[in-house]
Design an enzyme around this catalytic site. Structure first.
Site, PDB file in Angstrom:
ATOM      1  N   HIS A 150       0.846  -1.196   0.000  1.00 39.80           N
ATOM      2  CA  HIS A 150       0.000   0.000   0.000  1.00 39.80           C
ATOM      3  C   HIS A 150       0.886   1.253   0.000  1.00 39.80           C
ATOM      4  CE1 HIS A 150      -2.866   3.054   1.130  1.00 39.80           C
ATOM      5  NE2 HIS A 150      -3.811   2.216   0.717  1.00 39.80           N
ATOM      6  N   GLU A 208      -3.779   1.795  -7.526  1.00 36.80           N
ATOM      7  CA  GLU A 208      -4.122   2.910  -6.634  1.00 36.80           C
ATOM      8  C   GLU A 208      -3.198   4.090  -6.915  1.00 36.80           C
ATOM      9  OE1 GLU A 208      -6.540   1.679  -3.051  1.00 36.80           O
ATOM     10  OE2 GLU A 208      -4.466   1.714  -2.430  1.00 36.80           O
TER      11      GLU A 208
HETATM   12  P1  PGA Z   1      -9.331   6.046  -0.051  1.00 38.99           P
HETATM   13  O1  PGA Z   1      -8.154   5.006   0.101  1.00 38.99           O
HETATM   14  O2  PGA Z   1     -10.539   5.285  -0.584  1.00 38.99           O
HETATM   15  O3  PGA Z   1      -9.542   6.581   1.316  1.00 38.99           O
HETATM   16  O4  PGA Z   1      -8.854   7.095  -1.022  1.00 38.99           O
HETATM   17  C1  PGA Z   1      -7.986   3.905  -0.731  1.00 38.99           C
HETATM   18  C2  PGA Z   1      -6.870   3.063  -0.167  1.00 38.99           C
HETATM   19  O5  PGA Z   1      -5.982   3.631   0.460  1.00 38.99           O
HETATM   20  O6  PGA Z   1      -6.852   1.842  -0.321  1.00 38.99           O
END
Ligand code: PGA
Length: 245
Positions: free
Chosen positions: A91, A159
């Site tokens: 992440h 992401e």
């Molecule tokens: P968010 O985060 O939906 O709060 O933008 C996504 C994540 O960090 O997996």
């Protein structure tokens, strides 16, 4: 549930402070039926929540080490023995604290040895250098893991860092999501000698909430959603679940 072929992973981050609150959120998610949402919970909550909800409980990381003197880290074996079925790895919030692609590579191996499914997060910090950043993350974090990719136990989550969390500039647009998810799938296929039946599964995450989740789930190439902030607030999560029912 309308999107039963798509994956929903709720990433609670360091939110959700009590077991009662955690159970309320998971119970709401169970309204989605047997194709349920999965949750990455903080380490101290893995054991108590797994006792009741094991199939849907995952961790937010596992260590690159299999054991030893590493205060603050927890191993894949401990995670498995506490009852988790999968783990998030790589992440961007963890990368920002110093976890490298080489560490992530070792963590993936450790997780798979313990029979945990892996959701590997990748994504660029700057949109303009997206492909360069993503190629490097794939090359290094999946280095030598061709056989493991062929087990279908590793999924990806795209992401973009600029679209995640409270500092997000904006959610990614549909065309940015489609373009990059397709790029990730194709790049992995060209870099690794994968079996024909191996499927590259790629979720999207970054500022997803009840107002945009359906739109993103309707993008054919997107195999599911990794949802952060909106999944740890019961009132917003309830709206998300009601939207998906
Ligand atoms: P968010 O985060 O939906 O709060 O933008 C996504 C994540 O960090 O997996």
């Amino acid at each position: 549930m309308k999107y039963k072929d798509k994956y929903i992973i709720a990433n609670w981050k360091s939110n959700v402070q009590t077991i009662t609150e955690a159970e309320e959120i998971i119970n709401k998610g169970l309204e989605l039926g047997d194709k349920v949402a999965h949750y990455t919970v903080s380490a101290p909550f893995i054991y108590p929540l797994s006792a009741k909800y094991s199939p849907v409980i995952g961790s937010q990381s596992v260590s690159q080490y299999e054991g030893g003197s590493h205060t603050g880290l927890y191993t894949a074996q401990q995670t498995k023995n506490a009852g988790a079925t999968f783990t998030l790895l790589g992440h961007s919030e963890e990368r920002a604290r110093g976890m490298s692609d080489a560490d992530i590579n070792l963590s993936i191996e450790n997780a798979l040895k313990q029979d945990l499914y892996v959701c590997l997060c990748i994504g660029e910090r700057v949109r303009e250098t997206s492909e360069i950043e993503i190629k490097k993350q794939i090359d290094e974090s999946l280095n030598g893991l061709e056989e493991e990719l062929n087990t279908n136990k590793i999924m990806l989550a795209y992401e973009p860092v600029w679209a995640i969390g409270s500092g997000a500039l904006r959610p990614a647009t549909d065309s940015e999501i489609i373009e990059t998810v397709n790029f990730i799938k194709n790049y992995i296929k060209t870099q690794f000698n994968l079996n024909e039946e191996t499927k590259i599964i790629c979720l999207y995450g970054g500022s997803v909430d009840s107002t945009n989740i359906e739109n993103i789930l309707n993008l054919e190439t997107v195999d599911g959603i990794l949802i952060g902030r909106a999944s740890s607030d019961l009132s917003e999560w309830s709206k998300v679940v009601d939207t998906l029912k």
